[in-house]
Design an enzyme around this catalytic site. Structure first.
Site, PDB file in Angstrom:
ATOM      1  N   GLY A 317      22.892 -10.904  -9.019  1.00 51.03           N
ATOM      2  CA  GLY A 317      22.826 -12.093  -8.185  1.00 51.03           C
ATOM      3  C   GLY A 317      23.168 -13.337  -8.983  1.00 51.03           C
ATOM      4  CD  GLU A 318      21.363 -15.010 -12.965  1.00 47.94           C
ATOM      5  OE1 GLU A 318      22.405 -15.300 -13.568  1.00 47.94           O
ATOM      6  OE2 GLU A 318      20.335 -14.609 -13.534  1.00 47.94           O
ATOM      7  N   GLY A 319      24.998 -15.648  -8.496  1.00 47.79           N
ATOM      8  CA  GLY A 319      26.360 -16.143  -8.332  1.00 47.79           C
ATOM      9  C   GLY A 319      27.295 -15.527  -9.362  1.00 47.79           C
TER      10      GLY A 319
END
Lengths: 351, 351
Positions: A317-319
């Site tokens: 995740g996180e980008g």
């Protein structure tokens, strides 16, 4: 007076089909067998159609990572403790997290936005848009009120539009929030009709027993909230989270300004599905960056009819996936801008 | 005195397993769930082990695109006429081809090397290492003599080592040559034991009838040359092409200097398989960039036990897939260099 959300939803129009056709005509004239750059050509045509310009360039790419906490963490659905959310927000904004490194590598700005982390999160670089100290436990009732969800969507719209006013023509989304694969899975089930068993994955790493438990938690969330799933917005409020709503808002805000968004993995995908359910034309502005190693992502993307660009087995995740896919979208736009045509290069065509 | 080829082959050693282990230890200490950056982590550990340095950086990435012609084009196996080879060499070196754009996008140097184009190819920027005016028709006999093949391998070694002496620590391969999917398919069959029907694809775009014909041409090539397939080198001489041998040499030359190579698609893959057959330790230095839309590539990579990094449905060659995968390898090295550890960032671990 119309709310920002309603105004934004009404501004979203399908991408320009004539420009898409013109982009394909250009792509087919370039010195390569037709279609031989595969998905890069699809990205080039999609970006052009979204921007309304065959030769549109990517400028100032930026990633918005929204952080929030989730009451459902109390059900023991995550392998990490909730104290990790603010710690990681600080790590992201100070440059040491995965998305920090990959955004820098991609030449993209990174904004870490606290939209609902349960504890104070006053670190340099963390943008404070906190609306609540996390959401309620979806296994026991709705995550938040429709009003709070609307506010979170509008934070997403505003944050996207700030970047767009500054000249960004490509945005990416990211998430941070312990336990957030659980609300995401619940949203996929509600929006796409997939079952909890095929939609729930191991998140950051739960074992077999905890996986079974997680499936039952998602089922409970769907059951207790079944009276509150009457519209895409209500569903997001009941089963979602503040960062998921922020991501959804970012996608809506960008689509309204004809700016494409690179959607990260499992959690951002749930925000994108919510946005598409609110206005189907949103799909014309979404690039799905990568197929997450989260098992349910494969089924959800299939149900949505989408084939993500990358398959690097990320589950962070996180980008991070969005940051990696920026390179593909910007390479695609350069194909259309910089490659020579058969005529220009004096190259013979097919016999 | 040992030939350059024999000297190079004897210098190739397996990558450093202790460094690989140390790289994984470092990766597991970084602020992410273990393994959650998936294949990026695998690339990081592989690059470190190849270079013998956990924190090895990518410097001066460069792509070598070898161009040559093939006697087998006379069998009507390609949709494009042979005059396209020099035209495209000019287009590549003047910056208008797919690989020109994508190499520039990746910040990589691009060298277009004429190692055996059938006609004069004196364009600015095209490096003249021409050894012959193309190779003979493999459907009627060997493509070239073992001696000529050895020379082509040594051109590849020399061109790689020039770049490495200039500071390059990551190379990529590319090919240019009308009809070159046919010799590549024949090489996969001979080296990996796959059948022509499962290995032959449509190249730059042949129809059903021509596909059947292409399969029969590959079968004929295997049959007429069956007495000349007694060693990896003999096989390459009999069924290969000058650009494929150049690519194979580049991979050998780089591996001998512990410099990893990003292998492009179907044609470069055949060169890589030849190199691995000559010295299995070569595999430690190869990144396979993308799974080509060429159907046979899937089967060949499966037979080799390799899962390419990208799946963008390219079928162009030239080094376009390698150029796209440079971004993944260099992002991977930055993960290991730049991400904070749990201890450094003060982030709590798994419960």
């Amino acid at each position: 007076m119309k709310s920002l959300l309603d105004k934004t939803l009404s501004e979203i129009k399908p991408a320009d089909k004539r420009i898409e056709k013109a982009a394909w005509k250009r792509l087919d004239s370039l010195t390569k067998p037709q279609g031989s750059l595969g998905r890069l050509e699809e990205c080039a045509a999609k970006y052009a159609a979204a921007r309304g310009d065959v030769f549109a360039k990517v400028a100032k790419p930026a990633i918005l990572t929204f952080g929030a906490d989730h009451g459902v963490a109390a059900e023991g659905v995550s392998a990490f403790p909730q104290e990790v959310t603010p710690q990681m927000a600080a790590n992201i904004s100070s440059g040491g997290a995965g998305v920090s490194v990959l955004a820098r590598h991609a030449g993209a700005e990174l904004r870490m936005i606290d939209i609902g982390i349960a504890v104070p999160c006053e670190f340099p670089g963390v943008i404070n848009r906190k609306l609540a100290k996390g959401t309620a436990n979806i296994a026991k009732g709705p995550a938040m009120s429709v009003e709070l969800c609307r506010k979170a969507l509008e934070v997403g719209i505003e944050e996207a539009q700030k970047l767009i006013e500054g000249g960004s023509t490509l945005l990416g989304t990211g998430d941070l929030g312990i336990a957030n694969t659980t609300p995401s899975a619940a949203l996929y089930c509600a929006y796409l009709g997939t079952s909890p068993a095929e939609t729930v994955g191991r998140g950051t790493g739960v074992d077999d027993e905890r996986l079974k438990h997680k499936i039952s938690v998602v089922q409970r969330a769907l059951d207790v909230n079944k009276g509150s799933l009457n519209s895409p917005l209500e569903t997001l409020a009941a089963l979602g989270g503040l960062e998921i709503a922020g991501i959804c808002g970012t996608i809506l805000g960008a689509a309204a300004k004809r700016v494409p968004v690179v959607v990260d993995g499992f959690i951002s995908g749930a925000g994108a599905v919510a946005a598409i359910k609110m206005n189907p034309a949103v799909a014309d502005y979404c690039f799905f960056s990568h197929l997450s190693a989260e098992a349910g992502h494969v089924n959800a993307m299939k149900a949505l009819g989408v084939k993500p660009l990358l398959g690097l087995d990320f589950r962070l995740g996180e980008g991070t996936g969005a940051a990696m896919a920026f390179n593909i979208v910007s390479a695609a736009t350069k194909i259309i801008q910089e490659m020579a045509t058969f005529a220009e290069a004096g190259v013979s065509g097919k016999e």
